[in-house]
Structure formats: structure tokens, C-alpha cells
Design a protein around this motif. Structure first.
Motif, PDB file in Angstrom:
ATOM      1  N   UNK A   1       0.838  -1.198   0.000  1.00 27.82           N
ATOM      2  CA  UNK A   1       0.000   0.000   0.000  1.00 27.82           C
ATOM      3  C   UNK A   1       0.874   1.250   0.000  1.00 27.82           C
ATOM      4  N   UNK A   2       0.369   2.319  -0.621  1.00 25.23           N
ATOM      5  CA  UNK A   2       1.096   3.585  -0.647  1.00 25.23           C
ATOM      6  C   UNK A   2       1.038   4.253   0.725  1.00 25.23           C
ATOM      7  N   UNK A   3       2.072   5.037   1.018  1.00 22.69           N
ATOM      8  CA  UNK A   3       2.116   5.831   2.241  1.00 22.69           C
ATOM      9  C   UNK A   3       1.997   7.301   1.883  1.00 22.69           C
ATOM     10  N   UNK A   4       1.487   8.096   2.819  1.00 24.82           N
ATOM     11  CA  UNK A   4       1.422   9.535   2.579  1.00 24.82           C
ATOM     12  C   UNK A   4       2.727  10.194   3.014  1.00 24.82           C
ATOM     13  N   UNK A   5       2.784  11.520   2.947  1.00 23.72           N
ATOM     14  CA  UNK A   5       4.035  12.210   3.237  1.00 23.72           C
ATOM     15  C   UNK A   5       4.412  12.183   4.709  1.00 23.72           C
ATOM     16  N   UNK A   6       3.513  11.714   5.561  1.00 21.74           N
ATOM     17  CA  UNK A   6       3.818  11.574   6.991  1.00 21.74           C
ATOM     18  C   UNK A   6       4.148  10.137   7.375  1.00 21.74           C
ATOM     19  N   UNK A   7       4.117   9.249   6.398  1.00 23.92           N
ATOM     20  CA  UNK A   7       4.437   7.856   6.674  1.00 23.92           C
ATOM     21  C   UNK A   7       3.254   7.017   7.089  1.00 23.92           C
ATOM     22  N   UNK A   8       2.024   7.584   7.060  1.00 21.19           N
ATOM     23  CA  UNK A   8       0.820   6.812   7.345  1.00 21.19           C
ATOM     24  C   UNK A   8       0.340   6.142   6.061  1.00 21.19           C
ATOM     25  N   UNK A   9      -0.532   5.157   6.197  1.00 15.89           N
ATOM     26  CA  UNK A   9      -1.078   4.490   5.018  1.00 15.89           C
ATOM     27  C   UNK A   9      -2.038   5.451   4.312  1.00 15.89           C
ATOM     28  N   UNK A  10      -1.770   5.726   3.053  1.00 18.52           N
ATOM     29  CA  UNK A  10      -2.587   6.675   2.301  1.00 18.52           C
ATOM     30  C   UNK A  10      -3.947   6.060   1.980  1.00 18.52           C
ATOM     31  N   UNK A  11      -4.984   6.911   1.982  1.00 16.70           N
ATOM     32  CA  UNK A  11      -6.326   6.451   1.611  1.00 16.70           C
ATOM     33  C   UNK A  11      -7.070   7.594   0.926  1.00 16.70           C
ATOM     34  N   UNK A  12      -8.077   7.241   0.140  1.00 16.28           N
ATOM     35  CA  UNK A  12      -8.881   8.266  -0.504  1.00 16.28           C
ATOM     36  C   UNK A  12     -10.071   8.597   0.383  1.00 16.28           C
ATOM     37  N   UNK A  13     -10.999   9.402  -0.126  1.00 17.92           N
ATOM     38  CA  UNK A  13     -12.145   9.811   0.686  1.00 17.92           C
ATOM     39  C   UNK A  13     -13.138   8.685   0.927  1.00 17.92           C
ATOM     40  N   UNK A  14     -12.898   7.530   0.331  1.00 15.10           N
ATOM     41  CA  UNK A  14     -13.702   6.356   0.615  1.00 15.10           C
ATOM     42  C   UNK A  14     -12.982   5.357   1.497  1.00 15.10           C
ATOM     43  N   UNK A  15     -11.915   5.809   2.162  1.00 15.53           N
ATOM     44  CA  UNK A  15     -11.130   4.991   3.090  1.00 15.53           C
ATOM     45  C   UNK A  15     -10.444   3.810   2.415  1.00 15.53           C
ATOM     46  N   UNK A  16     -10.316   3.872   1.097  1.00 10.88           N
ATOM     47  CA  UNK A  16      -9.655   2.806   0.351  1.00 10.88           C
ATOM     48  C   UNK A  16      -8.186   3.133   0.174  1.00 10.88           C
ATOM     49  N   UNK A  17      -7.344   2.121   0.367  1.00 15.01           N
ATOM     50  CA  UNK A  17      -5.915   2.288   0.131  1.00 15.01           C
ATOM     51  C   UNK A  17      -5.640   2.209  -1.364  1.00 15.01           C
ATOM     52  N   UNK A  18      -4.376   2.241  -1.715  1.00 17.34           N
ATOM     53  CA  UNK A  18      -3.994   2.125  -3.125  1.00 17.34           C
ATOM     54  C   UNK A  18      -4.152   0.706  -3.651  1.00 17.34           C
ATOM     55  N   UNK A  19      -4.421  -0.251  -2.757  1.00 21.13           N
ATOM     56  CA  UNK A  19      -4.613  -1.656  -3.155  1.00 21.13           C
ATOM     57  C   UNK A  19      -6.103  -1.981  -3.094  1.00 21.13           C
ATOM     58  N   UNK A  20      -6.644  -2.475  -4.156  1.00 18.56           N
ATOM     59  CA  UNK A  20      -8.080  -2.742  -4.218  1.00 18.56           C
ATOM     60  C   UNK A  20      -8.506  -3.732  -3.140  1.00 18.56           C
TER      61      UNK A  20
ATOM     62  N   UNK B   1      -8.493  -3.213   0.038  1.00 22.79           N
ATOM     63  CA  UNK B   1      -7.825  -2.955   1.324  1.00 22.79           C
ATOM     64  C   UNK B   1      -8.198  -1.547   1.786  1.00 22.79           C
ATOM     65  N   UNK B   2      -8.829  -1.450   2.948  1.00 20.35           N
ATOM     66  CA  UNK B   2      -9.322  -0.183   3.477  1.00 20.35           C
ATOM     67  C   UNK B   2      -8.530   0.200   4.723  1.00 20.35           C
ATOM     68  N   UNK B   3      -8.618   1.469   5.093  1.00 17.99           N
ATOM     69  CA  UNK B   3      -7.770   2.008   6.159  1.00 17.99           C
ATOM     70  C   UNK B   3      -8.635   2.807   7.132  1.00 17.99           C
ATOM     71  N   UNK B   4      -8.511   2.541   8.437  1.00 19.48           N
ATOM     72  CA  UNK B   4      -9.297   3.260   9.435  1.00 19.48           C
ATOM     73  C   UNK B   4      -8.453   3.569  10.665  1.00 19.48           C
ATOM     74  N   UNK B   5      -8.642   4.753  11.216  1.00 27.23           N
ATOM     75  CA  UNK B   5      -8.006   5.102  12.478  1.00 27.23           C
ATOM     76  C   UNK B   5      -6.594   5.614  12.324  1.00 27.23           C
ATOM     77  N   UNK B   6      -5.807   5.444  13.378  1.00 26.35           N
ATOM     78  CA  UNK B   6      -4.483   6.056  13.466  1.00 26.35           C
ATOM     79  C   UNK B   6      -3.512   5.562  12.401  1.00 26.35           C
ATOM     80  N   UNK B   7      -3.713   4.356  11.864  1.00 32.02           N
ATOM     81  CA  UNK B   7      -2.805   3.834  10.843  1.00 32.02           C
ATOM     82  C   UNK B   7      -2.842   4.711   9.589  1.00 32.02           C
ATOM     83  N   UNK B   8      -3.955   5.392   9.358  1.00 36.15           N
ATOM     84  CA  UNK B   8      -4.055   6.297   8.232  1.00 36.15           C
ATOM     85  C   UNK B   8      -4.058   7.754   8.633  1.00 36.15           C
ATOM     86  N   UNK B   9      -4.493   8.026   9.849  1.00 38.50           N
ATOM     87  CA  UNK B   9      -4.642   9.403  10.315  1.00 38.50           C
ATOM     88  C   UNK B   9      -3.427   9.905  11.084  1.00 38.50           C
TER      89      UNK B   9
END
Length: 488
Positions: free
Chosen positions: A417-436, A438-446
Motif C-alpha cells: 500500500x502507498x504511504x502519505x508524506x507523513x508515513x501513514x497508510x494513504x487512503x482516498x475519501x472512501x477509506x480505500x488504500x492504493x490496493x483494491x 484494502x481499506x484504512x481506518x483510524x491512526x494507521x491512516x490518520x
């Protein structure tokens, strides 16, 4: 509106804690009989202070969007069953947030503009605890199963919220936790005096009865790889939290007796619950220094007090905040003001505007002292104040400076999965990661945040997963992770 004159005639009153000398001798919650019971004698008066504002800014202050004026009114009218139903409509775990949340809703309370705000947090936990005692909280298993499977990785508040919502939507959900018991930091990071684990266990029992499957002691990424996980489940929710602790790379960091807070607190939690921990890190008879002035530092403080530390000093690099809301943090934002937790009432010294220069050791390689220096913030950087260097004794040092993000080795790397510029798991506005799938919730993305944000994102991610699996959802619509309330 509950009591039209309540806010005019009644002042703010909060739940009273047990006497300090009594509660320091045990690991029970600091409120007599639990916080839900402690406010009962005055709960109607406090709920009646709510003004049922035309624009309730408490909603904006709460990431969960709790319908606060409605359940205040219901409490005032003694309709407790309706109150817990309204509370559960937006919050899966009000007994957790009522104990652990810093209450940004109260900072946004309209009454707080020129008076003390409504005791929203105390009313919330009273509703929740009373509902459990009365039997009003019951399992809600789905009427039918979708035939779809979901893996939730992590059993903190985000993972549990996502799991409960998805189970109730009819999906078969398995929650994976690498620790030996379910609960994440609520299990082994939060001390018993802050939230007794029976509060967590009764909610987990409800979830089991609804059909959620818990798999503790499984480190996904080791015993179960990322590829195997995706093959086994139709969707995956990453909710592992931000567990990479911030370190302090100064001379002497390698000395014995210098530990991360999350090395210290889990062992203490296990022992307080009757487990045996070989080689436990303890504070008995030691001069203890806690580096970090937040909630984790306060948890270390209360724990060291109960273990019989000789002295405890809590250090914070920022200046001591004021007693009142600063001008640059106007209502309804969450202000940085001086706060006193239950642990701070019990003892210890708080030292502000200092920086650790070095850990000093003895001839056996064990820490014996810290070298400190006063600092001041100038042009956005901390500058040392000449001539303020000094040493303080320390046989145990606990680093409680927060977390830098999720641990990237293992599952995150395996999933790609892609990471954002802070090193968290990146997600779009639908909480989906860059991998189909696979979704992201909570501190792992925030990144490190509040329990209310974790639950809110777990609920929102569940709706996104349900929509992805079935094409639509009856779960509450997801809040885009880019939207933040005024109090974030």
C-alpha cells in the motif's frame, strides 16, 4: 429543550473521584463504583443545563457527530432506554469514550462561551453504564448473512467499531490482534484505574454474540502473510494504529532503565490483572522521570505512584499552558489549557519548558540521572537558555512522547500500500488504500489521534467496505478523512 432555565440556575458539577490516599492503594477506577454511578445523584440537573441550541456546536466538536442535546433531554426526562438508543446511533462504544475521550464536544459547547460548559462526557458515560446495568445493551446479530468475508487487522477502537458495523451488516468478520488478548491499547495501554477491563470485556462479549470472530495472538504479516490474507478474505480493513513510538536519540539512550512507555504500561496492566510478568519494569523505590506531558505520561505517572516510586518528575518541552482559553484558540476550537488528570492529583512534579540533553549512567551501565536545560520557543524553534543546565536523579526513565505512525515492516510492506508524506497508510475519501479491497481506518491512516476519531473512522470505513462489497449500504454514510471538525 430539557430545562429551559437549567443553564441559568444550575452550575457545572462533575463526578467526584475517590479520595487520593484511598485510590493510590488499588488499581480500581478512580470513581466510586465507576464514573457512571458517581454522577447519578445530580445527573438530571447537569443534563438539564443543555440549551438545545439552534446550531449545536457540540456536534461539530465531536468527530462522531453525537446527537448530544437529544440525549441530554432524554436523561432529564428519565427516558434512559431512549437515551442509550440515541447515543448508540452515532457511537458504538460510549462507555469507552465517556472514560477516555478528552471531550472536545465540551470545548465547543455554546454555553462555554461565557459559562462552564455542560458536563457532556459525564452524562454520556452515565447513560452507557446505566444501560449495561439495566440490561438495555443486548447483542444485535444480523438477520441474514451476505456470504462476504472481511478481515479487520487490529482490535483497538477503530478496528472494533468497523468490525461491529460490518458484522451487523451481515458480513462474516474476523478481527486479528497480535497480542494475546483483544482490545489493542485499551487492553494493555490504558491502566486499570482509568478503565477497568471488565468494561472492555462486556462489549467484546456482545460482539461475539453478534457473530464477530476474534483471533488473538496472530501477528498478521508473520504467521499470516499479506497475500494469503487477501486470498482468504473479500476485503481487508487495516486498523493497526500508530504504534511506532517516538524516541529520544541523545547520549546515554542505550543505558539500562530507559524505556518506552509502551514497554512499561503493558507489563503493569498484566500484573494489575493478576498475571505474572518475569523481569517486570517497576518503579518501586526509584526516582522516576517521565518525558512527555500528555495522556500517556499521565498514565505512567499514576502507575508509578501505585508501584511506590520514591519520586516522580514529568517533563514537558512546551511552556506551561494558562488556566484560561488563549486568544489564538477561540471558541469553539479545542484549547490548550492547563489540565489536571486524576494521576496528577495523586502526586509527582510537572516541569515545563525543559529539554533532555543527556542520560547519565553509573559504572554498571544503568541510568542514574538526566542532564536538563531550560528552553524557550523562538521563531518556531526551541532554543536552550544558557546557564540553566542541571541534573536530576533518575533510576527509571519512561519515554512518553507520542507515536510517529504505523510500523511499516511486515504487513504494510507485504500489501504494497502507498504511504502519505507523513508515513501513514494513504487512503482516498472512501477509506480505500492504493490496493483494491484494502481499506484504512483510524491512526494507521490518520496518525496518532483521539479515540473518538478512531471510532468515527471505523464506522465510516465499515460503510465504505459495505458499499464496495454489495453496491450500497444502510450503514451511516462515511465521513471523508479529509474533513476535520473545528476541534481536531
Amino acid at each position: 429543550m430539557a430545562d429551559p432555565k437549567g443553564f441559568l440556575k444550575d452550575g457545572r458539577a462533575v463526578a467526584q473521584r475517590r479520595p487520593v490516599e484511598e485510590r493510590k492503594q488499588d488499581w480500581n477506577e478512580v470513581y466510586p463504583g465507576g464514573p457512571g454511578r458517581a454522577l447519578l445523584p445530580i445527573i438530571k440537573t447537569q443534563a438539564g443545563r443543555c440549551m438545545d441550541c439552534g446550531i449545536p456546536f457540540c456536534h461539530q466538536g465531536c468527530p462522531l457527530g453525537n446527537i448530544i442535546p437529544e440525549w441530554n433531554d432524554l436523561v432529564w426526562r428519565d427516558d434512559w432506554d431512549s437515551a442509550i438508543e440515541r447515543l448508540h446511533a452515532t457511537n458504538n462504544f460510549p462507555e469507552f469514550t465517556g472514560r477516555l475521550c478528552p471531550a472536545p464536544c465540551e470545548a465547543a459547547c455554546v454555553l462555554g462561551i461565557n459559562q462552564d460548559p455542560v458536563t457532556i462526557k459525564n452524562v454520556e458515560v452515565t447513560i452507557a453504564d446505566r444501560a449495561w446495568e439495566s440490561g438495555a445493551v443486548r447483542p444485535q446479530p444480523p438477520e441474514w448473512l451476505s456470504g462476504r468475508t472481511v478481515a479487520v487487522i487490529g482490535s483497538g477502537p477503530a478496528g472494533l467499531a468497523a468490525a461491529q458495523q460490518l458484522t451487523r451488516a451481515g458480513h462474516t468478520v474476523a478481527v486479528y490482534e497480535r497480542a494475546d488478548k483483544i482490545g489493542g491499547l485499551m487492553r494493555y495501554g490504558i491502566p486499570e484505574f482509568k478503565m477497568e477491563k471488565k468494561v472492555l470485556d462486556r462489549r467484546l462479549d456482545q460482539m461475539r454474540r453478534e457473530g464477530t470472530v476474534f483471533r488473538a495472538g496472530v501477528n498478521v504479516g508473520e504467521t499470516l502473510g499479506g497475500d494469503a490474507l487477501r486470498e482468504r478474505y473479500d476485503a481487508v480493513v487495516l486498523a493497526m494504529g500508530a504504534t511506532a513510538a517516538r524516541d529520544l536519540p541523545v547520549p546515554g539512550r542505550e543505558l539500562e532503565g530507559v524505556h518506552q512507555a509502551m514497554e512499561y504500561l503493558p507489563e503493569s496492566n498484566r500484573v494489575s490483572l493478576g498475571e505474572a510478568v518475569e523481569g517486570q519494569i517497576r518503579a518501586d523505590g526509584k526516582n522516576v522521570v517521565i518525558i512527555g506531558g500528555g495522556d500517556t505520561g499521565a498514565d505512567c505517572l499514576g502507575t508509578a505512584i501505585r508501584q511506590g516510586a520514591a519520586s516522580i518528575t514529568q517533563l514537558e518541552i512546551m511552556e506551561q499552558p494558562g488556566e484560561i482559553r488563549p486568544a489564538n484558540q477561540p471558541w469553539p476550537t479545542y484549547p490548550m489549557v492547563f489540565r489536571v488528570s486524576s494521576a496528577h492529583e495523586e502526586g509527582g512534579e510537572r516541569v515545563y519548558a525543559v529539554s533532555t540533553q543527556e542520560f547519565l549512567g553509573d559504572e554498571d551501565g544503568h541510568v542514574r540521572a538526566l542532564r536538563l536545560v531550560d528552553v524557550e520557543l523562538k521563531d518556531g524553534r526551541f532554543q536552550e537558555i544558557e546557564g540553566t543546565e542541571r541534573e536530576i536523579p533518575a533510576e527509571l526513565v519512561l519515554l512518553a512522547m507520542g507515536f510517529t505512525g504505523p510500523e511499516r515492516q511486515g504487513l504494510i510492506e507485504q500489501l504494497g500500500v502507498d504511504l502519505d508524506d507523513r508515513g501513514n497508510v494513504a487512503r482516498d475519501n472512501g477509506y480505500s488504500s492504493s490496493v483494491e479491497g484494502v481499506f484504512v481506518a483510524g491512526d494507521v491512516g490518520r496518525g496518532q489521534s483521539l479515540i473518538v476519531w478512531a471510532i468515527a473512522e471505523g464506522r465510516a470505513a465499515a460503510a465504505a467496505v459495505d458499499t464496495w462489497l454489495t453496491g450500497s449500504t444502510t450503514l451511516p454514510a462515511p465521513i471523508p478523512p479529509t474533513e476535520r471538525p473545528l476541534t481536531a
